[in-house]
Design an enzyme around this catalytic site. Structure first.
Site, PDB file in Angstrom:
ATOM      1  N   ARG A  53       0.907  -1.225  -0.009  1.00  0.00           N
ATOM      2  CA  ARG A  53       0.286  -0.090   0.005  1.00  0.00           C
ATOM      3  C   ARG A  53       0.674   1.146   0.078  1.00  0.00           C
ATOM      4  O   ARG A  53       0.467   2.114  -0.635  1.00  0.00           O
ATOM      5  CB  ARG A  53      -1.022   0.090   1.222  1.00  0.00           C
ATOM      6  CG  ARG A  53      -1.812   1.328   1.327  1.00  0.00           C
ATOM      7  CD  ARG A  53      -3.009   1.112   2.052  1.00  0.00           C
ATOM      8  NE  ARG A  53      -3.141   0.248   3.186  1.00  0.00           N
ATOM      9  CZ  ARG A  53      -2.489   0.371   4.278  1.00  0.00           C
ATOM     10  NH1 ARG A  53      -2.083   1.691   4.731  1.00  0.00           N
ATOM     11  NH2 ARG A  53      -2.670  -0.485   5.257  1.00  0.00           N
ATOM     12  N   TYR A 105     -17.042  17.979 -14.179  1.00  0.00           N
ATOM     13  CA  TYR A 105     -17.170  16.713 -14.006  1.00  0.00           C
ATOM     14  C   TYR A 105     -18.409  16.287 -12.937  1.00  0.00           C
ATOM     15  O   TYR A 105     -18.196  16.813 -11.870  1.00  0.00           O
ATOM     16  CB  TYR A 105     -16.138  15.666 -13.901  1.00  0.00           C
ATOM     17  CG  TYR A 105     -16.454  14.248 -13.879  1.00  0.00           C
ATOM     18  CD1 TYR A 105     -16.719  13.703 -14.892  1.00  0.00           C
ATOM     19  CD2 TYR A 105     -16.375  13.521 -12.586  1.00  0.00           C
ATOM     20  CE1 TYR A 105     -17.011  12.221 -14.840  1.00  0.00           C
ATOM     21  CE2 TYR A 105     -16.546  12.221 -12.642  1.00  0.00           C
ATOM     22  CZ  TYR A 105     -16.912  11.587 -13.653  1.00  0.00           C
ATOM     23  OH  TYR A 105     -17.016  10.135 -13.400  1.00  0.00           O
ATOM     24  N   ASP A 177      -8.224  20.165 -12.843  1.00  0.00           N
ATOM     25  CA  ASP A 177      -8.427  18.815 -13.442  1.00  0.00           C
ATOM     26  C   ASP A 177      -8.186  18.746 -14.862  1.00  0.00           C
ATOM     27  O   ASP A 177      -8.777  19.668 -15.783  1.00  0.00           O
ATOM     28  CB  ASP A 177      -9.899  18.339 -13.304  1.00  0.00           C
ATOM     29  CG  ASP A 177     -10.373  17.284 -13.779  1.00  0.00           C
ATOM     30  OD1 ASP A 177      -9.663  16.692 -14.705  1.00  0.00           O
ATOM     31  OD2 ASP A 177     -11.387  16.738 -13.516  1.00  0.00           O
ATOM     32  N   LYS A 202      -8.825   8.043 -18.655  1.00  0.00           N
ATOM     33  CA  LYS A 202      -9.511   8.395 -20.150  1.00  0.00           C
ATOM     34  C   LYS A 202      -8.193   8.513 -21.105  1.00  0.00           C
ATOM     35  O   LYS A 202      -7.707   7.509 -21.270  1.00  0.00           O
ATOM     36  CB  LYS A 202      -9.825  10.014 -19.684  1.00  0.00           C
ATOM     37  CG  LYS A 202     -10.898   9.940 -18.899  1.00  0.00           C
ATOM     38  CD  LYS A 202     -11.954   9.187 -18.833  1.00  0.00           C
ATOM     39  CE  LYS A 202     -13.037   9.109 -17.612  1.00  0.00           C
ATOM     40  NZ  LYS A 202     -13.304  10.358 -17.018  1.00  0.00           N
TER      41      LYS A 202
END
Ligand SMILES: *Cc1c(COP(=O)(O)O)cnc(C)c1O
Length: 386
Positions: A53, A105, A177, A202
């Protein structure tokens, strides 16, 4: 360390970013270190890897690549774009204020309003295309400014350098973003932003086969805080997914070139179509954000939206359901072309009144233009629009 690729051309940088030949075998591609833990020589005596992690070599290679492609010092990978956004908001405390774009978004809006407002963080939504609106909304509690440019799905443009000039004296972190533009078209850190966020799902991944997010920054203190949140909250991507995005980045420049070429042709095709009422694409010279887009972007990309003259639900749905090459699906930025209905799909989490007020109508159709042969894409739209 190997060669410094930071001063090389964008394609060279994208291909070599973050990847060093594997120390044990010379493998040219970073292996997928599919492991949860690492054997230690004695308690606390190890090779810098303790638990996956916190540390994973495949993820570290990808994080170095993220930093390189955005001209930043540090990159951090997350299990999704919204997990990356979530980490940024966790820098804040109750009572802090965030100024955010009123057109962004839907999942970001949902995270802000439905999750973080309950924790006492205040979100103020303004039209960030007019930077004066941000200046007016700043208070001593403003800790973060969140912008998206171009926006999803209306392709609105915000002047990143102008917002950075307001954020600095206010001591507010500016996070951009950059999902829609990708680092091929725009590098917000170079324009004064503090953090760049991507949905790597994306364009960075680019093949519609992985969910992932990332943050890139230059400030060491900010990096340390975000790394602490990344490992404490645990939204880390697995090594397989890191490998896929690392591989995707290597062709980002070639894919983006074609997305831009196809995008330009399709935007002009739609604009001259007698049955199309309006097209939103940031490369049109009469687009309100055109001058700023030209200044801060290297091209205009393959994302666009349009409305039909007959924008009735029946006709809009007919077109959405009848393309054969464009697949009707959420998401964007993959090699394959997608068609989407923001009102009922990607942006359904935004209340209707809010949506309509911001110009996102029920008849808006969004396209993510892929890298197929553009003639086939135009023929597909021609048949569907009828
Ligand atoms: C998809 C998307 C996100 C969210 O990313 P996920 O990887 O789906 O969590 C955030 N911002 C924009 C602009 C997006 O398109």
């Amino acid at each position: 360390m190997g060669t410094d690729f930071s001063k090389k051309g964008i394609g060279t940088k994208f291909i070599h970013a973050g990847v060093e030949p594997d120390a044990s075998t010379g493998a040219i591609m970073t292996p997928i270190y599919q492991t949860s833990t690492y054997v230690q020589q004695a308690p606390g005596v190890n090779k810098g890897y303790e638990y996956a992690r916190s540390q994973n070599p495949t993820r570290f290679a990808l994080e170095a690549a993220f930093a390189a492609i955005e001209n930043g010092k540090y990159g951090l990978a997350f299990s999704s774009g919204v997990a990356a956004t979530d980490a940024v908001i966790k820098l804040l405390s109750p009572g802090d204020e965030v100024i955010a774009a009123n057109d962004m978004y839907g999942g970001t809006y949902r995270l802000f309003t439905k999750v973080f407002e309950r924790f006492g963080i205040k979100f103020i939504y303004v039209d960030t295309t007019n930077v004066a609106n941000i200046a007016k909304a700043i208070t001593p509690q403003t800790k973060l400014i969140w912008i998206e440019t171009p926006t999803n799905p209306l392709m609105n443009i915000t002047d990143i350098a102008a917002v950075a000039a307001i954020a600095k004296p206010a001591n507010a972190i500016l996070c951009v973003d950059n999902t829609f533009a990708s680092p091929y078209l725009q590098n917000p850190l170079d324009l004064g932003a503090d953090i760049v966020m991507h949905s790597a799902t994306k364009y960075l991944g680019g093949h519609s086969d992985v969910i992932q997010g990332c943050l890139i920054m230059n400030d060491t203190e900010l990096r340390d805080k975000l790394y602490f949140i990344q490992k404490s909250c645990g939204a880390v991507p697995g090594p397989q997914d890191c490998f896929l995005v690392l591989r995707g980045i290597k062709t980002l420049h070639v894919r983006m070139q074609r997305h831009c070429e196809n995008g330009e042709k399709i935007a002009h095709y739609l604009q001259s179509h007698p049955k199309v009422a309006k097209v939103w694409w940031c490369g049109f010279t009469d687009n309100p954000g055109y001058e700023v887009a030209k200044k801060q972007m290297r091209g205009f990309g393959g994302m666009m939206s349009f409305e039909l003259k007959d924008g009735s639900p029946e006709n809009t749905n007919r077109v959405l359901s009848s393309t054969k090459v464009f697949a009707l699906a959420e998401s964007l930025g993959g090699v394959e072309s997608l068609i989407n209905h923001p009102a009922t799909m990607t942006h359904a989490s935004i209340p209707r009144e809010e949506r309509i007020k911001n110009g996102l109508s029920d008849s808006l159709i969004r396209l993510s233009v892929g890298i197929e042969d553009v003639e086939d894409l135009i023929e597909d739209l021609e048949t569907a629009i009828g």
